[in-house]
Design a protein around this motif. Sequence first.
Motif, mmCIF file in Angstrom:
data_model
loop_
_atom_site.group_PDB
_atom_site.id
_atom_site.type_symbol
_atom_site.label_atom_id
_atom_site.label_comp_id
_atom_site.label_asym_id
_atom_site.label_seq_id
_atom_site.Cartn_x
_atom_site.Cartn_y
_atom_site.Cartn_z
ATOM 1 N N UNK A 2 0.837 -1.193 0.000
ATOM 2 C CA UNK A 2 0.000 0.000 0.000
ATOM 3 C C UNK A 2 0.874 1.247 0.000
ATOM 4 N N UNK A 4 0.777 5.595 0.782
ATOM 5 C CA UNK A 4 0.088 6.837 1.099
ATOM 6 C C UNK A 4 0.853 7.993 0.500
ATOM 7 N N UNK A 65 9.377 12.359 1.026
ATOM 8 C CA UNK A 65 8.589 11.179 0.670
ATOM 9 C C UNK A 65 8.319 11.160 -0.835
ATOM 10 N N UNK A 68 11.327 10.101 -2.819
ATOM 11 C CA UNK A 68 11.539 8.659 -2.738
ATOM 12 C C UNK A 68 10.582 7.904 -3.662
ATOM 13 N N UNK B 57 12.970 4.357 5.986
ATOM 14 C CA UNK B 57 12.527 4.347 4.586
ATOM 15 C C UNK B 57 11.130 3.731 4.449
ATOM 16 N N UNK B 60 8.133 5.917 5.199
ATOM 17 C CA UNK B 60 7.821 6.952 4.209
ATOM 18 C C UNK B 60 7.025 6.374 3.058
ATOM 19 N N UNK B 61 7.315 5.109 2.756
ATOM 20 C CA UNK B 61 6.687 4.533 1.587
ATOM 21 C C UNK B 61 5.273 4.070 1.875
ATOM 22 N N UNK B 62 5.031 3.636 3.091
ATOM 23 C CA UNK B 62 3.699 3.192 3.442
ATOM 24 C C UNK B 62 3.103 4.103 4.481
ATOM 25 N N UNK B 69 5.132 -1.297 9.297
ATOM 26 C CA UNK B 69 6.362 -1.424 8.499
ATOM 27 C C UNK B 69 7.577 -1.008 9.306
ATOM 28 N N UNK B 164 5.506 8.630 9.868
ATOM 29 C CA UNK B 164 6.932 8.469 9.578
ATOM 30 C C UNK B 164 7.743 8.307 10.857
#
Lengths: 88, 479
Positions: A2, A4, A65, A68, B57, B60-62, B69, B164
């Motif tokens: 997932x 965000x 973010x 990335x 990391x 930030x992605x999820x 995570x 985060x």
Amino acid sequence: MCLGIPGKVVEIYQANDMKMGKVDFGGVIKEACLEFLPDIQVGEYTIIHVGFGISQLDEEEAQRTLEMLREMEMLADELPELDQGLQV
Amino acid sequence: MGQTLVIQPVSRIEGHAKITIQLDDAGNVADTMVNVIELRGFERFCVGKPVEEMPRITTRICGVCPWSHHLASAKAADAVFGVQLPPAGEKLRRLCNSIAYMEEHILHFYILAGPDFILGPDAEYPVRNVIGILDAVPDVGRQVVKVRHMCAKMLELIAGKAIHPAAAVPGGFSRPLSEDERQSLLPMAEEALELAKFTISFAKENIFPKYMDVVKTVGTITSGFLGTVTDDGALDLYDGKLRMMYADGSYEEFPYDQYTDYIGEHVEPWTYLKFPYAKKRGPFELEDNAPSLYRVNSLARINVADYIPTPLAQKELEEFRTSFGRPAQLTLLYHWARLIELLHNAELALQLLNDPEITSSDIRASVTPRAARGVGVVEAPRGTLIHDYTTDEDGLLTHVNLLVATCQNNSAINLSVKQAAKTLIKDGNYDQGTLNTIEMAIRAYDPCLSCSTHRMDGTLPVKVDILSPNGEVIDTLTN
């Protein structure tokens, strides 16, 4: 997995006694309920889940973010695509 | 870097869970396919990075479930470094996990599942949102908003930033909890426990009894279940061993780093999302009741656990088992199981805050880079989450594999949709109600499609293509 994506709050208003906002995702404006984020201001970033702002980010956090995600997007472009002939 | 880089939010924000329904000559359902959008490129992005950066990391992605995570990643890094955590370091991580769970489960029950149950499955879409809930049960609605926000504040107090998080570090936790902070957290945890207690009694009295017919029919399948338990079989959302329970109630247990011996990953040509399966029990089959089929998330966890180690939640579990047996299979019972877990996490948070060790300053062990493999697992609200890292002697990542919860429910989601479609579509007849019910079946699994694939009114944007026997799209339903 997932994901965000941070979006920028461009407008805050009340509707039906709820704090609502317009959130800009790279040009696409979505409405969201910001009732869970009483402190959020126009110009700040939020992550939206199921139509609700669930978290608040400052500009720097949001940009990191997004950077990335951009990098990953590029890597994903190098991966093989699905066979377009199939129904997906 | 010369090309224009766009995150393509449109495709994600306007994205749908794509469902294809193939009809046979008689107009009945021959086959269905659910295609969920997946983030790609993540593993490649991580290779070459220092392993200690991963807990930062991954959050930030999820952005939707950053804590799960964060903690799975920190645990994988602990394993790579081969480090034992000081007890307070682990307890602070557990405390954050229980609060993050409350945030998620409150949001899911009241805002996502709420419209189906509090307002009823036939409620019009325009009222299927928090405003609809507030109108229906105003006091509850306001308390939900308040406690959900309070959970975020609690996490901020413990960890710095609620989103985060940079709180867990390889070897432990980055900052101790002061006595003052503990004192200010206690009343908040008590208030959260009150809401959790209220929620499950409210649901048992006013919601579930009204909808038992729906619970017994929508999206039902029979499968095995995967979850985490302690050595003596207790439910544990942060640490333990994995237990794969089959539909007949028998089970196998294995440590994290052996997950590849028990879980296979099948690839289908029509979706990026893989199909994990229990490979000790047979080959991959996308069939109801297939021996290798398993599910994760709340119902799976309370099925595999022998007991829940907090008293109120244990009492609820006993009552639940008396009614539905073990393992309970009905898909919509995921909602009920989520409320038992909400109660457990509220009890747990309070228990941890009352533990004298929680304010210890010994929270972090030192680590030294080495070439190793480490597997970190937590039970994310959506199910078992596995982070698997390998490093070289400088501690740089050479291999990264993530097995996420929504992916592990991929087969189950597909099969529940197929079941719903087969029940609802007969002789070529279907309507918008078909779509609503299919959506309910998907929602029970709380899949994290992406932030974008939900709309303002809390619905999952679902697009259903109906195909004729020769594969032509004859109709499209959207909500």
